[in-house]
Design a protein around this motif. Sequence first.
Motif, PDB file in Angstrom:
ATOM      1  N   PHE A 773       0.847  -1.188   0.000  1.00 47.69           N
ATOM      2  CA  PHE A 773       0.000   0.000   0.000  1.00 47.69           C
ATOM      3  C   PHE A 773       0.890   1.248   0.000  1.00 47.69           C
ATOM      4  O   PHE A 773       1.929   1.289   0.655  1.00 47.69           O
ATOM      5  CB  PHE A 773      -0.906   0.020   1.229  1.00 47.69           C
ATOM      6  N   GLU A 774       0.436   2.237  -0.737  1.00 44.56           N
ATOM      7  CA  GLU A 774       1.183   3.488  -0.808  1.00 44.56           C
ATOM      8  C   GLU A 774       0.776   4.414   0.322  1.00 44.56           C
ATOM      9  O   GLU A 774      -0.407   4.560   0.635  1.00 44.56           O
ATOM     10  CB  GLU A 774       0.925   4.172  -2.153  1.00 44.56           C
ATOM     11  N   THR A 775       1.774   5.041   0.939  1.00 42.30           N
ATOM     12  CA  THR A 775       1.495   6.019   1.992  1.00 42.30           C
ATOM     13  C   THR A 775       2.048   7.372   1.581  1.00 42.30           C
ATOM     14  O   THR A 775       3.018   7.471   0.822  1.00 42.30           O
ATOM     15  CB  THR A 775       2.128   5.613   3.329  1.00 42.30           C
ATOM     16  N   LYS A 776       1.424   8.409   2.102  1.00 43.61           N
ATOM     17  CA  LYS A 776       1.928   9.775   1.938  1.00 43.61           C
ATOM     18  C   LYS A 776       2.637  10.126   3.225  1.00 43.61           C
ATOM     19  O   LYS A 776       2.054  10.039   4.313  1.00 43.61           O
ATOM     20  CB  LYS A 776       0.782  10.747   1.667  1.00 43.61           C
ATOM     21  N   ILE A 777       3.911  10.498   3.115  1.00 40.95           N
ATOM     22  CA  ILE A 777       4.716  10.760   4.305  1.00 40.95           C
ATOM     23  C   ILE A 777       5.176  12.219   4.327  1.00 40.95           C
ATOM     24  O   ILE A 777       5.294  12.863   3.293  1.00 40.95           O
ATOM     25  CB  ILE A 777       5.941   9.838   4.384  1.00 40.95           C
ATOM     26  N   ASP A 778       5.427  12.703   5.511  1.00 40.54           N
ATOM     27  CA  ASP A 778       5.924  14.053   5.726  1.00 40.54           C
ATOM     28  C   ASP A 778       7.428  13.954   5.968  1.00 40.54           C
ATOM     29  O   ASP A 778       7.861  13.569   7.054  1.00 40.54           O
ATOM     30  CB  ASP A 778       5.212  14.680   6.928  1.00 40.54           C
ATOM     31  N   THR A 779       8.219  14.277   4.968  1.00 44.29           N
ATOM     32  CA  THR A 779       9.674  14.113   5.085  1.00 44.29           C
ATOM     33  C   THR A 779      10.299  15.143   6.018  1.00 44.29           C
ATOM     34  O   THR A 779      11.497  15.037   6.319  1.00 44.29           O
ATOM     35  CB  THR A 779      10.344  14.194   3.703  1.00 44.29           C
ATOM     36  N   SER A 780       9.518  16.125   6.476  1.00 44.33           N
ATOM     37  CA  SER A 780      10.047  17.067   7.458  1.00 44.33           C
ATOM     38  C   SER A 780       9.871  16.554   8.878  1.00 44.33           C
ATOM     39  O   SER A 780      10.385  17.150   9.822  1.00 44.33           O
ATOM     40  CB  SER A 780       9.362  18.438   7.314  1.00 44.33           C
ATOM     41  N   HIS A 781       9.140  15.434   9.021  1.00 42.76           N
ATOM     42  CA  HIS A 781       8.929  14.855  10.348  1.00 42.76           C
ATOM     43  C   HIS A 781      10.122  13.972  10.710  1.00 42.76           C
ATOM     44  O   HIS A 781      10.651  13.260   9.857  1.00 42.76           O
ATOM     45  CB  HIS A 781       7.640  14.029  10.352  1.00 42.76           C
ATOM     46  N   PRO A 782      10.536  14.000  11.980  1.00 41.56           N
ATOM     47  CA  PRO A 782      11.715  13.209  12.379  1.00 41.56           C
ATOM     48  C   PRO A 782      11.630  11.729  12.038  1.00 41.56           C
ATOM     49  O   PRO A 782      12.657  11.092  11.784  1.00 41.56           O
ATOM     50  CB  PRO A 782      11.783  13.430  13.891  1.00 41.56           C
ATOM     51  N   LEU A 783      10.426  11.150  12.032  1.00 46.43           N
ATOM     52  CA  LEU A 783      10.308   9.728  11.716  1.00 46.43           C
ATOM     53  C   LEU A 783      10.584   9.433  10.243  1.00 46.43           C
ATOM     54  O   LEU A 783      10.772   8.269   9.871  1.00 46.43           O
ATOM     55  CB  LEU A 783       8.920   9.211  12.098  1.00 46.43           C
ATOM     56  N   PHE A 784      10.640  10.488   9.423  1.00 47.29           N
ATOM     57  CA  PHE A 784      10.892  10.273   7.993  1.00 47.29           C
ATOM     58  C   PHE A 784      12.093  11.078   7.500  1.00 47.29           C
ATOM     59  O   PHE A 784      12.227  11.324   6.302  1.00 47.29           O
ATOM     60  CB  PHE A 784       9.633  10.571   7.183  1.00 47.29           C
ATOM     61  N   TYR A 785      12.973  11.431   8.419  1.00 43.02           N
ATOM     62  CA  TYR A 785      14.240  12.018   7.997  1.00 43.02           C
ATOM     63  C   TYR A 785      14.992  11.004   7.122  1.00 43.02           C
ATOM     64  O   TYR A 785      14.991   9.811   7.387  1.00 43.02           O
ATOM     65  CB  TYR A 785      15.111  12.348   9.205  1.00 43.02           C
ATOM     66  N   GLY A 786      15.636  11.498   6.097  1.00 46.03           N
ATOM     67  CA  GLY A 786      16.427  10.631   5.222  1.00 46.03           C
ATOM     68  C   GLY A 786      15.659  10.094   4.031  1.00 46.03           C
ATOM     69  O   GLY A 786      16.246   9.484   3.133  1.00 46.03           O
ATOM     70  N   PHE A 787      14.334  10.295   4.008  1.00 53.44           N
ATOM     71  CA  PHE A 787      13.528   9.858   2.866  1.00 53.44           C
ATOM     72  C   PHE A 787      13.426  11.011   1.872  1.00 53.44           C
ATOM     73  O   PHE A 787      13.277  12.174   2.261  1.00 53.44           O
ATOM     74  CB  PHE A 787      12.136   9.425   3.313  1.00 53.44           C
ATOM     75  N   GLU A 788      13.488  10.707   0.586  1.00 56.51           N
ATOM     76  CA  GLU A 788      13.515  11.738  -0.447  1.00 56.51           C
ATOM     77  C   GLU A 788      12.130  12.032  -1.006  1.00 56.51           C
ATOM     78  O   GLU A 788      11.759  13.185  -1.210  1.00 56.51           O
ATOM     79  CB  GLU A 788      14.461  11.309  -1.567  1.00 56.51           C
ATOM     80  N   SER A 789      11.356  10.985  -1.276  1.00 56.82           N
ATOM     81  CA  SER A 789      10.029  11.156  -1.870  1.00 56.82           C
ATOM     82  C   SER A 789       8.985  11.338  -0.778  1.00 56.82           C
ATOM     83  O   SER A 789       9.164  10.895   0.364  1.00 56.82           O
ATOM     84  CB  SER A 789       9.685   9.938  -2.725  1.00 56.82           C
ATOM     85  N   ASP A 790       7.884  11.979  -1.129  1.00 57.06           N
ATOM     86  CA  ASP A 790       6.807  12.154  -0.150  1.00 57.06           C
ATOM     87  C   ASP A 790       5.818  10.994  -0.167  1.00 57.06           C
ATOM     88  O   ASP A 790       4.773  11.041   0.485  1.00 57.06           O
ATOM     89  CB  ASP A 790       6.072  13.477  -0.364  1.00 57.06           C
ATOM     90  N   THR A 791       6.134   9.930  -0.918  1.00 57.44           N
ATOM     91  CA  THR A 791       5.342   8.700  -0.859  1.00 57.44           C
ATOM     92  C   THR A 791       6.269   7.538  -0.524  1.00 57.44           C
ATOM     93  O   THR A 791       7.449   7.556  -0.872  1.00 57.44           O
ATOM     94  CB  THR A 791       4.610   8.413  -2.181  1.00 57.44           C
ATOM     95  N   LEU A 792       5.705   6.545   0.137  1.00 55.52           N
ATOM     96  CA  LEU A 792       6.513   5.395   0.571  1.00 55.52           C
ATOM     97  C   LEU A 792       5.654   4.134   0.529  1.00 55.52           C
ATOM     98  O   LEU A 792       4.603   4.081   1.175  1.00 55.52           O
ATOM     99  CB  LEU A 792       7.031   5.631   1.989  1.00 55.52           C
ATOM    100  N   PRO A 793       6.078   3.099  -0.201  1.00 53.58           N
ATOM    101  CA  PRO A 793       5.346   1.825  -0.158  1.00 53.58           C
ATOM    102  C   PRO A 793       5.511   1.165   1.208  1.00 53.58           C
ATOM    103  O   PRO A 793       6.614   1.130   1.758  1.00 53.58           O
ATOM    104  CB  PRO A 793       6.023   0.995  -1.255  1.00 53.58           C
ATOM    105  N   MET A 794       4.434   0.632   1.737  1.00 56.25           N
ATOM    106  CA  MET A 794       4.479  -0.132   2.981  1.00 56.25           C
ATOM    107  C   MET A 794       3.770  -1.459   2.762  1.00 56.25           C
ATOM    108  O   MET A 794       2.858  -1.554   1.945  1.00 56.25           O
ATOM    109  CB  MET A 794       3.832   0.631   4.140  1.00 56.25           C
TER     110      MET A 794
END
Length: 880
Positions: A773-794
């Motif tokens: 499933f595709e998720t929309k992530i907030d790359t400015s949030h500490p839990l998503f530091y280091g991620f480049e895209s604002d979507t992430l497959p889970m």
Amino acid sequence: MLANIYNAAKKSHLALVTALALGAASFGAATVNEAHAALVTIAPDHGGKPVHAYLPDTVTYNTSIPTPESVLGAQIGEWHVRHDQLVQYMKVLAETSDRVTIEETGRTHENRPLLLLTITSPDNRDNLETMRKQHIDAMLGGKKVSKDAPLVFYMGYSIHGNEPSGSNAALALAYYLAAGQGEEVDALLKDNIVLFDPSFNPDGLSRFAQWANMHKGKQLVSDSRHREHDEGWPSGRTNHYWFDLNRDWLLLAHPESQARIKQFHKWRPHVLTDFHEMGTDSTYFFQPGVRSRKNPLTPDENVTLTEALAQYHAAAFDKEGTLYFTEQAFDDFYAGKGSTYPDLHGSIGILFEQASSRGHLQSSINGDLAFKDTIQNQVTTSLSTFRGALANKAALLDYQSNFVRGTQEQAKNDKTVGFVVGTETDLGRLNAFLSMLEQHNIRYEVVNKDSKVNGITYKKGQAVYVPTEQPQYRLVKSIFSTQTSFENNTFYDVSTWNLALAFNLQYSPLDKGDARDVKRGDKETVATLALNTIQNDAYAYGFSWQHYYAPAMLQTLLEQGVQVRSSEEAFAALSYNGDVVSLPPGSIIVPKGLAQPANIEDIITQAQAKLRVPVFSFKSGLTPVGNDLGSRSMAPVYAPQVMIVGGEGTSEYEAGEIWHYFDTKVGIAASIVEQQHVGRALSDPSIHYTHIIFPSGRYGFSESQKAQLESWVKAGGVMIGQKSALRYFTDNKWLDAEIVSRETIDNAYDESKLSYADGGALYAKKLVAGAVFETKIDTSHPLFYGFESDTLPMFKTSNMIVQGDSSPFVTPATYTEEPLMAGFSDNAMVELMAESTAVTTNKMGRGVVIGFTDNMQFRGYWYGTNKVLANAIYQSHFVR
């Protein structure tokens, strides 16, 4: 009078005991001892039996070959064989039989040897390598072979350690192959080769053997509630890290699988067997399974041949009066299972499932089930596999060559000619992905010029092209599949295993036109990150958090006493060579001005070389962009002390996956504490836990223990839960979220026009059997530091749906409006999950509670989401 007592004892064990008690005074001591000996002699024996009793009486045996009982000192089935005993006997056979060659193909996590025996006629021994090469050349070329060409068998046993009848049966089968004499054995070994793997899972087998043997008494207990049949946590089913190795044939997260797949590709057998056990009240299953649930890339002829072999299993069991069934329950869909992976390579993979005694004797609806009888059935179907394959030898030989030619034809006609896969920055994930391809003999070419496809730029040296027109066509199509609709929506395991999504890599399927735009070369190599010289007089050092091994780099520095800072915001700093280096949020800074180890430069140099994470030397703390290096936004990071909650009630798989990630990918020495001891662990003044992780499970802490956990969080602790643990978190108001009820899910389906027979299909629709499933992530949030895209497959393996606060400060990840990317999930379930919560947080005092709806470490191969858990460890101090 003694004869009368003896006869009474035959009728009743209690009669003898009573007679002895009443009549001892009138007997001499010798007479009493004789009576006692009679008692031992006539006691019910559900232990083992000699090897010849397991084998056909139509075969004679070479007396110079030792029997298992002569080497191990016990009959087969009398005790559960330990792996070291299994190894001992296999080595004895190799030493005494001129048919047997033994090799160690690898070592388990617990350093147990992985053995493979090659068994054939002595006349073939010196010619084995030539025979192997001729077989491989003919197979890969799709050449029709002569009827005299050898069949190659791969006989494998007990990939689940607590399903031990297979490995115990291997003792008898190995003896049969090494010592058997006569036409039946000669016909098998003269022109064919048997590869014999007596234990797929040595660590699990040893763990379970210890459990079963330590609870065995002289009087066998068949009560299913007896401790012998109620195995402790973790079970022997799994390997050292509590992974299910039967799901690892494709994923190759463990040395057992890596060694096995290497041998599989070395030999490409015609038939591969996979011996298992199932519930005690079952009978015996052999394939074919449910035809409509086979992998669509497996030819129908595979099932037809499996049916032909099944006739021989059925005939053997009919002769013995043994109950069995086929074409139910089990399928061959997931490519990472032992009976399916071979099917995608032109082999006939066969699953066998024996009802389990889970010990030495257990009651069932079919009567008492003895361990020796479960072993006997596995011996029976091993022998019927040989008979069936020899009877269908011509068809098996033709099938493999036809399979290859059919694969070539499909690849030639496929409009998708390849896939391009790459990464913008993180070569760690790309290299791990390529390592998996190489182990599966999947060919790829490296992109040697920046190429743009579907709006995505694939960089030179940081992308590869995987052609479909290659011998591994079927596996390539499988690992890039985004299929969401299936003939049968019931799955025994996951419904997708798209590796590009799992590694969170950019990828595009290509037609011929697109492929021409991707410049590549088969002699090119993947780029390597340039490592920098660590300058002694630098003001500070730093590295980006975007790299997969950045957490391991950080942990290495922390363990050696290096003081570090992580940046809450992006910044750019002036490097020693004059370049301006831009670093994203979460990046790590090592200021020289702090009390650092005297050999700080050597520590960083060695860590950089080992983990391939480039470290920059900065000349000044004054930055041209963003906060300066001494800013308050550069927060200290301390070495974590992590607790993983385990024990009864928790998922051993998920606990093991978390442990495996920390232990093998990051270097964290995490503590696994059984949930009943969590309170005591927190009260221990000698240790200060910084993070507690709750895998899926049933939790039942007392009110005082819950208060203790809350106090710990409020004092600065980080509590992390995933999947079903979130129910417990929300019930206790540790997370401000709601778990969607089963009633809500039920109400999403109209049952008014269904019949009772539709119940199974309806149940399957409500499941999420392993989909992306595709998720929309907030790359400015500490839990998503280091991620480049604002979507992430889970990866989802449950239908749990979480509805949480939509605030970006509380919910940094949600499922997208149309989230299903690959695999099956019913439309109603997809609609319920759309825009629901994927990751949620709750600030509690000075600490934080974090909830993951999904499993970030699924089966050890979801590299794309590993970093989320690492961020929960190293960047959680920024969560507010």
